[in-house]
Enzyme design. Structure first.
Site, PDB file in Angstrom:
ATOM      1  N   SER A 167      67.587  25.704  25.874  1.00 43.94           N
ATOM      2  CA  SER A 167      67.835  24.727  26.997  1.00 43.94           C
ATOM      3  C   SER A 167      67.745  23.229  26.730  1.00 43.94           C
ATOM      4  O   SER A 167      67.010  22.886  25.600  1.00 43.94           O
ATOM      5  CB  SER A 167      66.906  25.048  28.296  1.00 43.94           C
ATOM      6  OG  SER A 167      66.832  24.133  29.314  1.00 43.94           O
ATOM      7  N   TYR A 180      58.140  26.286  31.257  1.00 41.48           N
ATOM      8  CA  TYR A 180      59.621  26.695  30.809  1.00 41.48           C
ATOM      9  C   TYR A 180      59.940  25.724  29.666  1.00 41.48           C
ATOM     10  O   TYR A 180      60.909  26.004  28.840  1.00 41.48           O
ATOM     11  CB  TYR A 180      60.389  26.286  32.056  1.00 41.48           C
ATOM     12  CG  TYR A 180      61.912  26.703  31.819  1.00 41.48           C
ATOM     13  CD1 TYR A 180      62.229  27.993  31.355  1.00 41.48           C
ATOM     14  CD2 TYR A 180      62.883  25.821  32.238  1.00 41.48           C
ATOM     15  CE1 TYR A 180      63.441  28.425  31.534  1.00 41.48           C
ATOM     16  CE2 TYR A 180      64.007  26.004  32.298  1.00 41.48           C
ATOM     17  CZ  TYR A 180      64.678  27.630  31.586  1.00 41.48           C
ATOM     18  OH  TYR A 180      65.722  27.805  31.593  1.00 41.48           O
TER      19      TYR A 180
END
Ligand code: NAD
Length: 283
Positions: A167, A180
């Site tokens: 990501s 995350y």
């Protein structure tokens, strides 16, 4: 001249999290190029719905329930896939995500926040280690275990390849989501490690790093109920030189390239697919 994506025909592609928004699009793209697809998801109905849609369009696919955090569940899926489709050639480690318990409610900590009694305010000091562990497990262990289960068949196989999903937040952490961000940084690092480790075994390992894609998980963070951008949504768009969120099919070209022989000398890379977000300093 070699056709870079035609060599996917007949390959067996296993896609974890394949019932979700981004990975179901990847499943359709690989199926459209002739790959035989095993859609794995925690939610059996979601996996089967994607497989069924692929079959309706003339592709070959099965949908199976599998938990990327349970080796036995993955081994059961592996057994069924091997029987019905054959051994795995392409593994997409797509299952992943965040959890509210790994999230702070504000971008920055101010001294007065420490005395704030509002229940909804969650500072760094209130973060629940269980929430953080959930996010690290889902993203990192949930990539490691399927790789252990499926990559054994891929050793020494022509065209074997693994695609992990990192990501934007792996390059630079995003505010509010330390768990995350850290977990996806671990995915990028693991992609490089595994690429080196498997380099003599004939398995290439690369990752996609999607920027901001409007999906069910982040819709309320980025847009309001009447479809306007939230403050965070606005900040993202103003830092994305191409001026929009990604759509799932923005990932397809890079996915097909990394899965096919057109990228045969590429391993250990993490490709940003982000409309320029990671290149832009903001000024
Ligand atoms: P999604 O929630 O639509 O899909 C995730 C899928 O994973 C769901 O179908 C879910 O049921 C499944 N899943 C969850 N836990 C599982 C488990 N333990 N075992 C098996 N399956 C499980 O999310 P998405 O937005 O399509 O994200 C797909 C991947 O892309 C994730 O790894 C996510 O972190 C990553 N990503 C998304 C974005 C974005 O903007 N949406 C950006 C960067 C990276």
């Amino acid at each position: 001249m070699e056709k870079a994506t035609q060599d996917l025909a007949g390959k067996v592609a296993v896609i974890t999290g394949g019932g979700g928004v981004l990975c179901s699009t990847m499943a359709h793209a690989l199926a459209a190029h002739g790959a035989r697809i095993a859609v794995l998801d925690l939610k059996a109905e979601a996996a089967e719905a994607v497989a069924e849609a692929i079959r309706r369009q003339g592709g070959q696919a099965i949908g199976l329930a599998a938990n990327v955090l349970q080796k036995e569940s993955l081994q059961a899926a592996h057994e069924q896939i091997t029987k019905e489709l054959g051994p795995c050639d392409i593994l997409i480690n797509g299952a992943g995500g965040n959890h509210p318990k790994g999230t702070t409610s504000k971008n920055f900590l101010f001294p007065e926040d420490l005395n704030n009694q509002q229940e909804e305010l969650k500072t760094f000091f209130d973060m629940d280690p269980e929430g953080i562990k959930f996010v690290f497990d889902l993203n990192f262990i949930g990539t490691l275990l399927p790789t252990q289960v499926f990559a054994r068949d891929m050793v020494g196989k022509e065209g074997a390849t693994i695609i992990n999903i990192s990501s934007m937040n792996a390059f630079r952490p995003l505010t509010k989501i330390p768990a995350y961000s850290g977990a996806k940084a671990a995915i990028s690092n693991f992609t490089q490690w595994l690429a080196v480790h498997f380099s003599k075994a004939g398995i290439r390992v690369n990752a996609l790093a999607p920027g901001f894609f409007l999906t069910e998980q982040n819709r309320t963070l980025l847009t309001t109920s009447d479809g306007q951008l939230t403050e965070r949504g606005n900040t993202i768009i103003s830092h994305t030189p191409m001026g929009r969120f990604g759509t799932p099919d923005d990932l397809t070209g890079t996915l097909l390239w990394l899965c096919g022989s057109g990228s045969r000398f590429v391993t250990g890379v993490v490709v940003p697919i982000d409309g320029g977000f990671s290149a832009f300093s903001g000024v």
